[in-house]
Write a protein that holds these residues in place. Structure first.
Motif, mmCIF file in Angstrom:
data_model
loop_
_atom_site.group_PDB
_atom_site.id
_atom_site.type_symbol
_atom_site.label_atom_id
_atom_site.label_comp_id
_atom_site.label_asym_id
_atom_site.label_seq_id
_atom_site.Cartn_x
_atom_site.Cartn_y
_atom_site.Cartn_z
ATOM 1 N N MET A 176 39.601 53.566 54.859
ATOM 2 C CA MET A 176 40.050 52.848 56.046
ATOM 3 C C MET A 176 41.318 52.039 55.783
ATOM 4 S SD MET A 176 39.911 49.458 57.359
ATOM 5 C CE MET A 176 38.441 48.671 56.685
ATOM 6 N N LEU A 177 41.404 51.415 54.619
ATOM 7 C CA LEU A 177 42.578 50.596 54.289
ATOM 8 C C LEU A 177 43.815 51.449 54.066
ATOM 9 C CD1 LEU A 177 40.936 47.934 51.933
ATOM 10 C CD2 LEU A 177 41.656 47.643 54.311
ATOM 11 N N GLY A 178 43.623 52.660 53.556
ATOM 12 C CA GLY A 178 44.700 53.637 53.545
ATOM 13 C C GLY A 178 45.802 53.473 52.516
ATOM 14 N N GLY A 179 45.488 53.029 51.306
ATOM 15 C CA GLY A 179 46.521 52.978 50.271
ATOM 16 C C GLY A 179 47.232 51.640 50.198
ATOM 17 N N ALA A 180 48.435 51.655 49.574
ATOM 18 C CA ALA A 180 49.183 50.430 49.306
ATOM 19 C C ALA A 180 49.319 49.588 50.579
ATOM 20 C CB ALA A 180 50.561 50.772 48.757
ATOM 21 N N PRO A 181 49.223 48.255 50.439
ATOM 22 C CA PRO A 181 49.160 47.487 49.190
ATOM 23 C C PRO A 181 47.756 47.342 48.608
ATOM 24 C CG PRO A 181 49.208 45.961 51.000
ATOM 25 C CD PRO A 181 49.320 47.340 51.611
ATOM 26 N N PHE A 182 46.792 48.074 49.175
ATOM 27 C CA PHE A 182 45.420 47.949 48.694
ATOM 28 C C PHE A 182 45.161 48.931 47.551
ATOM 29 C CE2 PHE A 182 45.494 46.556 53.104
ATOM 30 C CZ PHE A 182 45.013 45.268 52.948
ATOM 31 N N ILE A 190 38.320 46.279 45.492
ATOM 32 C CA ILE A 190 39.655 46.645 45.967
ATOM 33 C C ILE A 190 40.454 45.360 46.100
ATOM 34 C CG2 ILE A 190 40.998 47.584 47.893
ATOM 35 C CD1 ILE A 190 38.564 49.316 48.608
ATOM 36 N N ILE A 191 41.688 45.363 45.621
ATOM 37 C CA ILE A 191 42.529 44.176 45.750
ATOM 38 C C ILE A 191 43.732 44.468 46.644
ATOM 39 C CG2 ILE A 191 41.864 43.258 43.491
ATOM 40 C CD1 ILE A 191 44.658 44.187 42.472
ATOM 41 N N ASN A 192 44.276 43.411 47.221
ATOM 42 C CA ASN A 192 45.545 43.488 47.940
ATOM 43 C C ASN A 192 46.625 43.065 46.962
ATOM 44 O OD1 ASN A 192 47.808 43.159 49.545
ATOM 45 N ND2 ASN A 192 46.722 42.142 51.216
ATOM 46 N N MET A 193 47.472 43.991 46.527
ATOM 47 C CA MET A 193 48.462 43.690 45.503
ATOM 48 C C MET A 193 49.454 42.618 45.946
ATOM 49 S SD MET A 193 49.192 47.425 43.739
ATOM 50 C CE MET A 193 49.356 48.339 45.284
ATOM 51 N N ALA A 194 49.597 42.427 47.256
ATOM 52 C CA ALA A 194 50.488 41.375 47.748
ATOM 53 C C ALA A 194 49.956 39.986 47.415
ATOM 54 C CB ALA A 194 50.671 41.512 49.258
ATOM 55 N N HIS A 195 48.652 39.893 47.077
ATOM 56 C CA HIS A 195 48.037 38.606 46.749
ATOM 57 C C HIS A 195 47.845 38.414 45.242
ATOM 58 C CE1 HIS A 195 46.952 36.836 50.700
ATOM 59 N NE2 HIS A 195 46.978 38.088 51.108
ATOM 60 N N VAL A 196 48.355 39.333 44.430
ATOM 61 C CA VAL A 196 48.231 39.193 42.975
ATOM 62 C C VAL A 196 49.166 38.077 42.501
ATOM 63 C CG1 VAL A 196 48.682 40.312 40.750
ATOM 64 C CG2 VAL A 196 47.537 41.580 42.580
ATOM 65 N N ARG A 197 48.621 37.166 41.695
ATOM 66 C CA ARG A 197 49.415 36.052 41.180
ATOM 67 C C ARG A 197 49.555 36.080 39.660
ATOM 68 N NH1 ARG A 197 50.470 36.474 45.527
ATOM 69 N NH2 ARG A 197 50.439 34.980 47.257
ATOM 70 N N GLY A 198 48.813 36.953 39.005
ATOM 71 C CA GLY A 198 48.933 37.075 37.560
ATOM 72 C C GLY A 198 48.035 38.180 37.024
ATOM 73 N N VAL A 199 48.472 38.778 35.921
ATOM 74 C CA VAL A 199 47.681 39.832 35.274
ATOM 75 C C VAL A 199 47.676 39.580 33.783
ATOM 76 C CG1 VAL A 199 47.402 42.308 34.889
ATOM 77 C CG2 VAL A 199 48.381 41.488 37.054
ATOM 78 N N HIS A 200 46.502 39.539 33.193
ATOM 79 C CA HIS A 200 46.375 39.390 31.742
ATOM 80 C C HIS A 200 45.321 40.363 31.256
ATOM 81 C CE1 HIS A 200 46.494 37.583 27.799
ATOM 82 N NE2 HIS A 200 45.171 37.445 27.826
ATOM 83 N N GLU A 201 45.778 41.335 30.448
ATOM 84 C CA GLU A 201 44.887 42.403 30.011
ATOM 85 C C GLU A 201 44.295 43.085 31.254
ATOM 86 O OE1 GLU A 201 44.567 43.512 26.989
ATOM 87 O OE2 GLU A 201 45.837 41.996 26.090
ATOM 88 N N ALA A 202 42.968 43.042 31.415
ATOM 89 C CA ALA A 202 42.330 43.684 32.565
ATOM 90 C C ALA A 202 41.972 42.691 33.661
ATOM 91 C CB ALA A 202 41.073 44.428 32.122
ATOM 92 N N ALA A 203 42.359 41.430 33.484
ATOM 93 C CA ALA A 203 42.012 40.381 34.454
ATOM 94 C C ALA A 203 43.174 40.156 35.426
ATOM 95 C CB ALA A 203 41.671 39.087 33.729
ATOM 96 N N VAL A 204 42.872 40.226 36.717
ATOM 97 C CA VAL A 204 43.883 40.046 37.755
ATOM 98 C C VAL A 204 43.543 38.779 38.542
ATOM 99 C CG1 VAL A 204 45.009 41.062 39.761
ATOM 100 C CG2 VAL A 204 44.124 42.549 37.953
ATOM 101 N N THR A 205 44.452 37.814 38.520
ATOM 102 C CA THR A 205 44.260 36.573 39.259
ATOM 103 C C THR A 205 44.869 36.706 40.648
ATOM 104 O OG1 THR A 205 44.377 35.280 37.219
ATOM 105 C CG2 THR A 205 44.664 34.082 39.297
ATOM 106 N N MET A 206 44.069 36.370 41.674
ATOM 107 C CA MET A 206 44.495 36.518 43.043
ATOM 108 C C MET A 206 44.953 35.180 43.633
ATOM 109 S SD MET A 206 43.986 39.733 43.138
ATOM 110 C CE MET A 206 44.346 40.064 44.878
ATOM 111 N N SER A 207 45.521 35.237 44.821
ATOM 112 C CA SER A 207 46.065 34.037 45.456
ATOM 113 C C SER A 207 45.004 32.998 45.775
ATOM 114 C CB SER A 207 46.803 34.421 46.742
ATOM 115 O OG SER A 207 45.915 35.037 47.672
ATOM 116 N N ASP A 208 43.744 33.413 45.905
ATOM 117 C CA ASP A 208 42.665 32.464 46.190
ATOM 118 C C ASP A 208 42.004 31.947 44.910
ATOM 119 O OD1 ASP A 208 41.328 34.710 45.341
ATOM 120 O OD2 ASP A 208 40.014 34.863 47.076
#
Length: 235
Positions: A176-182, A190-208
């Motif tokens: 339903m979301l249909g690809g990027a930015p998801f 599933i993450i929204n890449m527009a809300h990514v604030r940091g990546v360390h190894e396999a851990a992705v920190t989001m805007s919230d």
């Protein structure tokens, strides 16, 4: 900023397209991040807002590549750039937005880019409708931070701390979301890449401030897609 991918095996043709895109951006006060790939061999799940696809890619056929892309991404607009006008009818089978026939003029390009911009703006501002527990819920796609599952519940985490809970599966949600930015980073998230604030190894920190983890099997692909989306480029 919109992310545009050029898939073209000839440098001169790719440069002509890049120049046209950059000129359009200057004339219309739009910012574009432009990536270039000679083929789609390394393209898994593209994190782009628009794709210019050459049909004759030497060892590959752009039409067949578009068919593969459409298996996991039904929404990203594709414009074919080709000297093979007879492919136009087949292009509608992969929901092609338009065709540009080589050699093209800037006027011809600009008209097609106008149409593409309308689609990209509409998709970036689109509304997502979810059948939640307490009724139908609507929210902006740009407000969706991440989606995760627990049992048969799909949890939509929105900016501002709101959570919408609905029944379903992550596979249905991904379609339903249909690809990027998801981007699906694991069997349960599933993450929204527009809300990514940091990546360390396999851990992705989001805007919230939440932290999501990329599964081992998806790590390389997801890190590449996140990097490309956030400005790493392509090609």
């Amino acid at each position: 900023m919109y992310r545009i991918l050029i898939v073209e095996d000839e440098l001169d043709a790719a440069t002509a397209l890049r120049n046209a895109i950059e000129r359009y951006g200057k004339e219309h006060d739009e910012q574009f991040q432009i990536g270039w790939m000679r083929n789609t061999i390394d393209l898994d799940r593209p994190a782009f807002d628009l794709i210019f696809m050459d049909i004759d890619l030497g060892v590959e056929n752009g039409m067949e590549d578009a068919e593969e892309i459409r298996k996991f991404d039904t929404k990203t607009p594709i414009i074919f750039v080709t000297n093979l006008a007879q492919y136009a009818v087949r292009g509608y089978q992969v929901n092609a937005l338009d065709f540009i026939v080589k050699p093209f003029t800037y006027g011809s390009f600009s008209l097609r880019m106008d149409r593409a911009m309308e689609v990209m703006r509409r998709q970036s501002d689109r509304t997502i409708t979810v059948h939640a527990r307490d009724g139908i819920c609507l929210f902006s796609a740009s407000d969706l931070v991440r989606v995760w599952v627990r049992g048969h519940n799909v949890n939509y985490e929105l900016s501002g701390g709101r959570t919408v809970v609905a029944r379903g599966s992550l596979s249905e949600t991904e379609k339903m979301l249909g690809g990027a930015p998801f981007l699906r980073i694991s069997s349960g998230c599933i993450i929204n890449m527009a809300h990514v604030r940091g990546v360390h190894e396999a851990a992705v920190t989001m805007s919230d401030k939440s932290v999501c983890y990329i599964s081992r099997a998806n790590k390389r692909r997801c890190l590449e897609e996140i990097s490309r989306y956030l400005g790493g480029g392509a090609g």
